[in-house]
Design an enzyme around this catalytic site. Structure first.
Site: not given
Ligand SMILES: *[C@@H]1O[C@H](CO)[C@@H](O)[C@H](O)[C@H]1NC(C)=O
Ligand SMILES: *[C@@H]1O[C@H](CO)[C@@H](O)[C@H](O)[C@H]1NC(C)=O
Ligand SMILES: *[C@@H]1O[C@H](CO)[C@@H](O)[C@H](O)[C@H]1NC(C)=O
Ligand SMILES: *[C@@H]1O[C@H](CO)[C@@H](O)[C@H](O)[C@H]1NC(C)=O
Ligand SMILES: *[C@@H]1O[C@H](CO)[C@@H](O)[C@H](O)[C@H]1NC(C)=O
Length: 456
Positions: A83, A251, A369
């Protein structure tokens, strides 16, 4: 006959392809004549590139939005696909090695200071944020009124400048969090704000908890879709549909982990403690899809050798980090970088040297992620509509660094030095229709169709 036809097609292809080359570096964002239009950017955290397509039949808001606008086929994030690194690239158009936000956790060895997404005090330290000027600061300097809600660390001054109105990221749960920020965005558009940036975390939270294929995730998308439909309705009622440009970005994406699920498709979990003795390291920064290690002079080689050649990840000394990650030229890069392979996940140490320390029972995670940015599961979205954008078309993939120039162009402010390629995005704009990639794409598709027909 058929041969001639194919030759004709070939010439057509070549013409289409070559006619696009001159525009690839040509048009500058500063030759801008867009009329003053407001811009709202909605960032949906963790919105994977294929979420919309997989359930579009049940989505009302997104479908209406895309019928009226454009979308990139997908957006490749930056490395690491986390992020704070991605948010900062969205806001500045530069790679992490340039803006200096290398993930959700960082360690500054020179100042013995940590950066942690879980500790607001640490991320609010001004020093982290001074390398690259974000779009809301450039807008403010050009007398544009900016409104930001839940947007990264917009609450930290850049070179003593702050936007007109901002609340930085603290995390707003649930679909209600998305509704609140979008409705606040709508109210500010009705007022005299020029740039509105709002953020929703819900889809990322659900993706982490349940994974990208879970019914809970689908439900979350439906929830956010309804919130978007409500927002678009409000925009229409306020008479702003035809005058405001709206951009929806993500994002990064989400990979299925399925920790504890026992499914064959679940990731393989490795333990860093099988390779590293906590006493040999000063700091392990992050874990899972990637991690970086600060060692001591006399332990560097030992730690490196114990990781090198093992199954499930790549290991690099600082100077070996591949250029194409656009990561290594930062002061904050540690001695060793570990990049986990797609089907693996590395659990961190249970040690005060580990940032952060996870629950020893595991993190019970459905998705993650932070993997290498070229991995397809890490891809995210770019959807846009409004007076400046073409309608109903799909454009070739772009990279996260490319979006920034669109924002600057639409706001009619000078883009700061950045890593984007204007020709990759300019074709989405109505005003830039000369030989742009946006035209090539449908023509190539048409060409492929003709080629196919000519063989039937
Ligand atoms: C760095 O900071 C931590 C606490 O924040 C402290 O325990 C440690 O001793 C410091 N290290 C150095 C080298 O000053
Ligand atoms: C953050 O700083 C404030 C004020 O300096 C302090 O009261 C608070 O305990 C700090 N929070 C954390 C998590 O360190
Ligand atoms: C910070 O602002 C001052 C005064 O406006 C300016 O002279 C200086 O160049 C700015 N520095 C950066 C890094 O933008
Ligand atoms: C990693 O550690 C956990 C918890 O201690 C253990 O259950 C698991 O089997 C270990 N995994 C490997 C690959 O050694
Ligand atoms: C990215 O842009 C910045 C700012 O112009 C520049 O300093 C840097 O060298 C660029 N990086 C690459 C890989 O081109």
């Amino acid at each position: 006959m058929r041969n001639h036809f194919n030759q004709f097609l070939l010439v057509g292809f070549v013409t289409v392809i070559f006619s696009n080359i001159p525009s690839s570096q040509g048009a500058s964002v500063n030759e801008n004549t867009e009329p003053n239009q407001k811009l709202l950017i909605l960032m949906l955290d963790g919105f994977r590139w294929d979420y919309y397509d997989k359930q579009k039949d049940e989505l009302v808001g997104f479908t209406k939005f895309l019928n009226e606008g454009v979308q990139a086929e997908w957006v490749e994030p930056v490395f690491p696909s986390l992020s704070y690194a991605c948010w900062t690239t969205i806001g500045t158009g530069v790679y992490p090695e340039t803006h200096g936000i290398l993930g959700n956790y960082m360690y500054d060895r020179e100042f013995n200071e940590t950066f942690s997404i879980e500790d607001l005090n640490s991320t609010q330290l001004e020093r982290w944020w001074q390398n690259s000027e974000p779009i809301w600061i450039t807008a403010t300097k050009h007398n544009k009124k900016a409104f930001l809600r839940e947007w990264s660390r917009c609450d930290v001054a850049f070179n003593q400048t702050r936007p007109e109105t901002c609340t930085g990221y603290v995390g707003a749960d649930g679909v209600e969090g998305v509704r609140d920020t979008l409705q606040a965005g709508l109210e500010s558009l009705k007022g005299d704000y020029d740039l509105v940036m709002v953020y929703g975390e819900h889809i990322d939270n659900i993706g982490h908890q349940f994974g990208p294929y879970a019914p809970e995730l689908k439900e979350a998308i439906v929830g956010v879709d309804a919130v978007l439909a409500e927002f678009l309705q409000g925009l229409e009622e306020a008479g702003l549909s035809e005058t405001v440009n709206i951009i929806i970005v993500g994002d990064h994406g989400m990979k299925f982990l399925g920790e504890g699920s026992g499914l064959p498709s679940a990731a393989k979990f490795l333990n860093l403690s099988d390779y590293i003795n906590p006493n040999d390291v000063l700091k392990i920064v992050d874990r899972g899809p990637h991690l970086t290690i600060a060692t001591y002079e006399n332990t560097l080689d030992k730690v490196y050798q114990s990781l090198k050649g093992q199954e499930g990840f790549d290991v690099y000394l600082r100077e070996e980090i591949p250029e194409e990650l656009h990561y290594r030229n930062s002061r904050l890069v540690q001695d060793i970088l570990v990049v986990t392979h797609p089907d693996y996940y590395i659990r961190g140490l249970q040690s005060p040297n580990q940032l952060p320390v996870d629950n020893p029972d595991g993190i019970h995670s459905g998705g993650a992620h932070g993997y290498i940015n070229s991995m397809s599961d890490m891809r995210t979205i770019f959807f846009a509509k409004g007076p400046a954008f073409k309608k109903g078309s799909v454009h070739p993939p772009i990279s996260l660094v490319d979006q920034y120039q669109i924002f600057a162009h639409l706001l009619n402010i000078p883009a700061q030095p950045n890593n984007g390629t204007w020709s990759k995005v300019s074709g989405m704009l109505k005003s830039q229709s000369d030989g742009s990639i946006g035209y090539a794409y449908p023509m190539l598709t048409f060409g492929v169709l003709l080629a196919f027909l000519s063989f039937v």
